[in-house]
Design a protein around this motif. Structure first.
Motif, PDB file in Angstrom:
ATOM      1  N   VAL A 176      -7.173  -7.432   7.319  1.00 30.54           N
ATOM      2  CA  VAL A 176      -6.424  -8.013   8.431  1.00 30.54           C
ATOM      3  C   VAL A 176      -5.398  -6.991   8.934  1.00 30.54           C
ATOM      4  CG1 VAL A 176      -4.820  -9.852   9.083  1.00 30.54           C
ATOM      5  CG2 VAL A 176      -6.785 -10.362   7.632  1.00 30.54           C
ATOM      6  N   LYS A 182      -2.904   0.584   8.849  1.00 35.52           N
ATOM      7  CA  LYS A 182      -2.917  -0.678   8.092  1.00 35.52           C
ATOM      8  C   LYS A 182      -1.499  -1.204   7.902  1.00 35.52           C
ATOM      9  CE  LYS A 182      -6.047   1.736   4.938  1.00 35.52           C
ATOM     10  NZ  LYS A 182      -6.428   2.010   3.555  1.00 35.52           N
ATOM     11  N   GLY A 208      -4.154  -7.911   3.518  1.00 31.43           N
ATOM     12  CA  GLY A 208      -5.389  -7.834   2.749  1.00 31.43           C
ATOM     13  C   GLY A 208      -6.553  -8.279   3.580  1.00 31.43           C
ATOM     14  N   SER A 209      -7.743  -8.165   2.998  1.00 31.54           N
ATOM     15  CA  SER A 209      -8.973  -8.561   3.691  1.00 31.54           C
ATOM     16  C   SER A 209      -9.122  -7.884   5.041  1.00 31.54           C
ATOM     17  CB  SER A 209      -9.025 -10.076   3.885  1.00 31.54           C
ATOM     18  OG  SER A 209      -9.436 -10.680   2.690  1.00 31.54           O
ATOM     19  N   TYR A 245     -15.345  -1.602   6.483  1.00 31.48           N
ATOM     20  CA  TYR A 245     -15.454  -2.882   5.796  1.00 31.48           C
ATOM     21  C   TYR A 245     -14.353  -3.809   6.315  1.00 31.48           C
ATOM     22  CZ  TYR A 245     -17.110  -5.654   1.799  1.00 31.48           C
ATOM     23  OH  TYR A 245     -17.666  -6.611   1.003  1.00 31.48           O
ATOM     24  N   LYS A 268     -16.809  -8.212   5.602  1.00 43.30           N
ATOM     25  CA  LYS A 268     -16.576  -8.667   4.227  1.00 43.30           C
ATOM     26  C   LYS A 268     -17.097 -10.068   3.995  1.00 43.30           C
ATOM     27  CE  LYS A 268     -12.602  -5.986   2.778  1.00 43.30           C
ATOM     28  NZ  LYS A 268     -11.182  -5.804   2.885  1.00 43.30           N
ATOM     29  N   ALA A 318      -6.054   9.426   0.260  1.00 48.40           N
ATOM     30  CA  ALA A 318      -6.065   9.880   1.656  1.00 48.40           C
ATOM     31  C   ALA A 318      -4.654  10.336   2.015  1.00 48.40           C
ATOM     32  CB  ALA A 318      -6.501   8.738   2.560  1.00 48.40           C
ATOM     33  N   ASN A 341      -8.386   4.340  -3.097  1.00 51.92           N
ATOM     34  CA  ASN A 341      -7.995   3.633  -1.869  1.00 51.92           C
ATOM     35  C   ASN A 341      -6.945   2.563  -2.127  1.00 51.92           C
ATOM     36  OD1 ASN A 341      -7.864   2.647   0.779  1.00 51.92           O
ATOM     37  ND2 ASN A 341      -9.533   1.215   0.403  1.00 51.92           N
ATOM     38  N   GLU A 342      -7.292   1.540  -2.892  1.00 52.31           N
ATOM     39  CA  GLU A 342      -6.297   0.481  -3.125  1.00 52.31           C
ATOM     40  C   GLU A 342      -6.635  -0.307  -4.381  1.00 52.31           C
ATOM     41  OE1 GLU A 342      -6.149  -3.053  -0.959  1.00 52.31           O
ATOM     42  OE2 GLU A 342      -8.281  -3.127  -0.546  1.00 52.31           O
ATOM     43  N   LYS A 364       0.812  -1.224   0.000  1.00 50.35           N
ATOM     44  CA  LYS A 364       0.000   0.000   0.000  1.00 50.35           C
ATOM     45  C   LYS A 364       0.845   1.273   0.000  1.00 50.35           C
ATOM     46  CE  LYS A 364      -4.341  -1.687   1.934  1.00 50.35           C
ATOM     47  NZ  LYS A 364      -4.213  -3.145   1.934  1.00 50.35           N
ATOM     48  N   GLU A 405      -5.432   9.499   6.929  1.00 45.57           N
ATOM     49  CA  GLU A 405      -6.591  10.264   7.397  1.00 45.57           C
ATOM     50  C   GLU A 405      -7.839   9.432   7.081  1.00 45.57           C
ATOM     51  OE1 GLU A 405      -8.151  13.510   4.934  1.00 45.57           O
ATOM     52  OE2 GLU A 405      -6.837  12.866   3.293  1.00 45.57           O
ATOM     53  N   THR A 406      -8.883   9.614   7.851  1.00 44.64           N
ATOM     54  CA  THR A 406     -10.130   8.890   7.584  1.00 44.64           C
ATOM     55  C   THR A 406     -10.920   9.610   6.505  1.00 44.64           C
ATOM     56  OG1 THR A 406     -10.268   7.972   9.791  1.00 44.64           O
ATOM     57  CG2 THR A 406     -12.343   8.188   8.600  1.00 44.64           C
ATOM     58  N   ILE A 407     -11.346   8.839   5.539  1.00 37.84           N
ATOM     59  CA  ILE A 407     -12.204   9.403   4.487  1.00 37.84           C
ATOM     60  C   ILE A 407     -13.647   9.025   4.834  1.00 37.84           C
ATOM     61  CG2 ILE A 407     -12.761   9.370   2.025  1.00 37.84           C
ATOM     62  CD1 ILE A 407      -9.976  10.533   2.547  1.00 37.84           C
TER      63      ILE A 407
HETATM   64  N1  LIG Z   1      -8.503   6.082   4.950  1.00 40.53           N
HETATM   65  C1  LIG Z   1      -9.642   5.422   5.188  1.00 40.53           C
HETATM   66  N2  LIG Z   1     -10.782   6.097   5.534  1.00 40.53           N
HETATM   67  C2  LIG Z   1     -11.930   5.438   5.790  1.00 40.53           C
HETATM   68  N3  LIG Z   1     -12.066   4.107   5.747  1.00 40.53           N
HETATM   69  C3  LIG Z   1     -10.983   3.377   5.416  1.00 40.53           C
HETATM   70  C4  LIG Z   1      -9.721   3.996   5.116  1.00 40.53           C
HETATM   71  N4  LIG Z   1      -8.846   3.035   4.801  1.00 40.53           N
HETATM   72  C5  LIG Z   1      -9.502   1.866   4.919  1.00 40.53           C
HETATM   73  N5  LIG Z   1     -10.781   2.056   5.297  1.00 40.53           N
HETATM   74  C6  LIG Z   1     -11.775   1.002   5.540  1.00 40.53           C
HETATM   75  O1  LIG Z   1     -11.100  -0.210   5.832  1.00 40.53           O
HETATM   76  C7  LIG Z   1     -11.356  -1.204   4.829  1.00 40.53           C
HETATM   77  C8  LIG Z   1     -10.092  -2.012   4.571  1.00 40.53           C
HETATM   78  O2  LIG Z   1      -9.053  -1.180   4.155  1.00 40.53           O
HETATM   79  P1  LIG Z   1      -8.272  -1.425   2.794  1.00 40.53           P
HETATM   80  O3  LIG Z   1      -7.281  -0.325   2.632  1.00 40.53           O
HETATM   81  O4  LIG Z   1      -9.225  -1.614   1.692  1.00 40.53           O
HETATM   82  O5  LIG Z   1      -7.449  -2.751   3.112  1.00 40.53           O
HETATM   83  P2  LIG Z   1      -7.573  -4.263   2.621  1.00 40.53           P
HETATM   84  O6  LIG Z   1      -6.440  -4.469   1.683  1.00 40.53           O
HETATM   85  O7  LIG Z   1      -7.388  -5.044   3.869  1.00 40.53           O
HETATM   86  O8  LIG Z   1      -8.911  -4.451   1.970  1.00 40.53           O
HETATM   87  C9  LIG Z   1     -11.874  -0.415   3.630  1.00 40.53           C
HETATM   88  O9  LIG Z   1     -12.713  -1.192   2.821  1.00 40.53           O
HETATM   89  C10 LIG Z   1     -12.620   0.710   4.314  1.00 40.53           C
HETATM   90  O10 LIG Z   1     -13.911   0.273   4.797  1.00 40.53           O
END
Ligand SMILES: Nc1ncnc2c1ncn2[C@@H]1O[C@H](COP(=O)(O)OP(=O)(O)O)[C@@H](O)[C@H]1O
Ligand SMILES: [Mg+2]
Length: 351
Positions: A190, A182, A187-188, A251, A256, A151, A309-310, A136, A219-221
């Motif tokens: 975790v 994170k 992933g997922s 999520y 999930k 973010a 996001n990713e 990431k 930062e939180t989106i």
């Molecule tokens: N910066 C963020 N702001 C708000 N929610 C987030 C943010 N980053 C992750 N999340 C929440 O966490 C979940 C998992 O993060 P993500 O980056 O998608 O990792 P993964 O690879 O584990 O899926 C996202 O689907 C979202 O719901």
């Protein structure tokens, strides 16, 4: 003559179970007229076992298989060997490999390196793109160059946690609470947590550090979660968009895969122009990372607009997964999708 298609599933990552479910979809979608399947499951400990049939994957009994499989890195072998009691009992030629592995040692370029050595065509991205997209922090660095909004973030290395107060201060100077913490490669959801204050931030950092030496703090989106599926090789196509409506605060793993209240919507109502922007950004990100074949690109939509996001280079293929659903919606059913991915693999060589 039928081609030998090796489907590799399971794996050492935290997404082992999801991979087994994804594999069931891929295997059931592979044309039985064209392919003879070689089903190889990787246990959580990293053993490679030959699965008898689809049922053995569905009920988990493949883990008791007495036959192991050794994929050869030797190009003249172009396949591998079945071992019983430690002795080679059979040679298996393989035409093409479909890795249905998520997360570390499956989606991160490691197993793709072995495929490259073997000279056997394989579905999906190559070594570099897999590794970059899995990480990431590196994905952030690459996407920053595209001018696509992400973010705000700070990267932390596990060794820095020895001086936790300095880390707290550095992060707090850049980001405000709540923050998302994170592991860089996981992933997922975790190891992902939301921190409302310094105490929670420290806990979240230590927790993320269990899974990876690199940690990403964001930062939180506050917004919706919208995803887009990419399919293609030289020419790539973006699907429509899908929305994830999580049943939890975010999520997380449970929302999930265990919470039936989490909903996926493949026709989300979006403000004018947003779908096009997401589709265009998704293709640009796919290309910038050098991805191939498939990927699911995930975004947020907040008050200011689209935020990347990713990206997942081997997205879920389970019965409730967004990637195959988005293509189904565009008239590409799972059978066709798997066929396209296999066809694409034969046009692709990393070097
Ligand atoms: N910066 C963020 N702001 C708000 N929610 C987030 C943010 N980053 C992750 N999340 C929440 O966490 C979940 C998992 O993060 P993500 O980056 O998608 O990792 P993964 O690879 O584990 O899926 C996202 O689907 C979202 O719901
Ligand atoms: Mg995600």
């Amino acid at each position: 003559m039928k081609e030998k298609l090796m489907v590799l599933f399971g794996g050492r990552s935290s997404e082992h179970e999801i991979s087994c479910k994804s594999a069931v979809t891929v295997i059931s979608s592979a044309d039985p007229e064209r392919y003879e399947l070689v089903l190889v499951g990787i246990t959580k400990e990293g053993r490679w076992l030959l699965a008898e049939d689809l049922r053995a994957i569905e009920d988990g009994s493949w883990r008791d298989s007495k036959k192991s499989f050794m994929l050869s890195a030797d190009t003249s072998v172009h396949g591998g060997y079945v071992l019983e009691d430690g002795k080679i009992s059979e040679y298996v030629y393989i035409d093409v490999i479909f890795p249905v592995l998520h997360g570390l040692y499956g989606e991160d370029g490691t197993v793709q390196g072995l495929f490259e050595l073997s000279g056997i065509p394989y579905a999906g991205s190559g070594v570099f793109a897999s590794a970059a997209a899995m990480d990431k922090v590196y994905t952030k660095v690459i996407v920053d160059t595209l001018g696509i909004r992400q973010a705000d973030y700070a990267a932390v290395h596990r060794t820095e946690l020895k001086h936790i107060e300095e880390v707290d201060e550095r992060i707090e100077a850049k980001l405000s609470y709540p923050m998302f913490v994170k592991p860089s490669c996981a992933g997922s959801s975790v190891g992902v947590s939301k921190a409302e204050n310094r105490k929670e931030l420290e806990k979240a950092l230590y927790n993320a550090a269990i899974h990876d030496s690199k940690i990403l703090v964001e930062e939180t989106i506050v917004g919706r979660e919208i995803e887009c599926a990419i399919l293609g090789g030289e020419e790539v196509e973006a699907s429509g968009t899908g929305e994830i409506i999580a049943a939890a605060d975010f999520y997380d793993y449970d929302a999930k895969y265990n919470n039936s209240e989490s909903v996926t919507d493949t026709h989300p109502a979006l403000p004018e122009g947003v779908e096009e922007e997401i589709r265009t950004d998704a293709v640009r990100i796919f290309k910038a990372l050098g991805c191939y074949g498939l990927a699911r690109v995930d975004f947020f939509l907040d008050k200011r607009g689209v935020v990347f996001n990713e990206i997942n280079t081997l997205p879920g293929f389970t019965g409730i997964s967004m990637y195959p659903m988005l293509w189904e919606d565009r008239g590409v059913d799972k059978k066709r999708l798997v066929q396209i991915l296999i066809d694409l693999s034969k046009e692709h060589r990393e070097h």
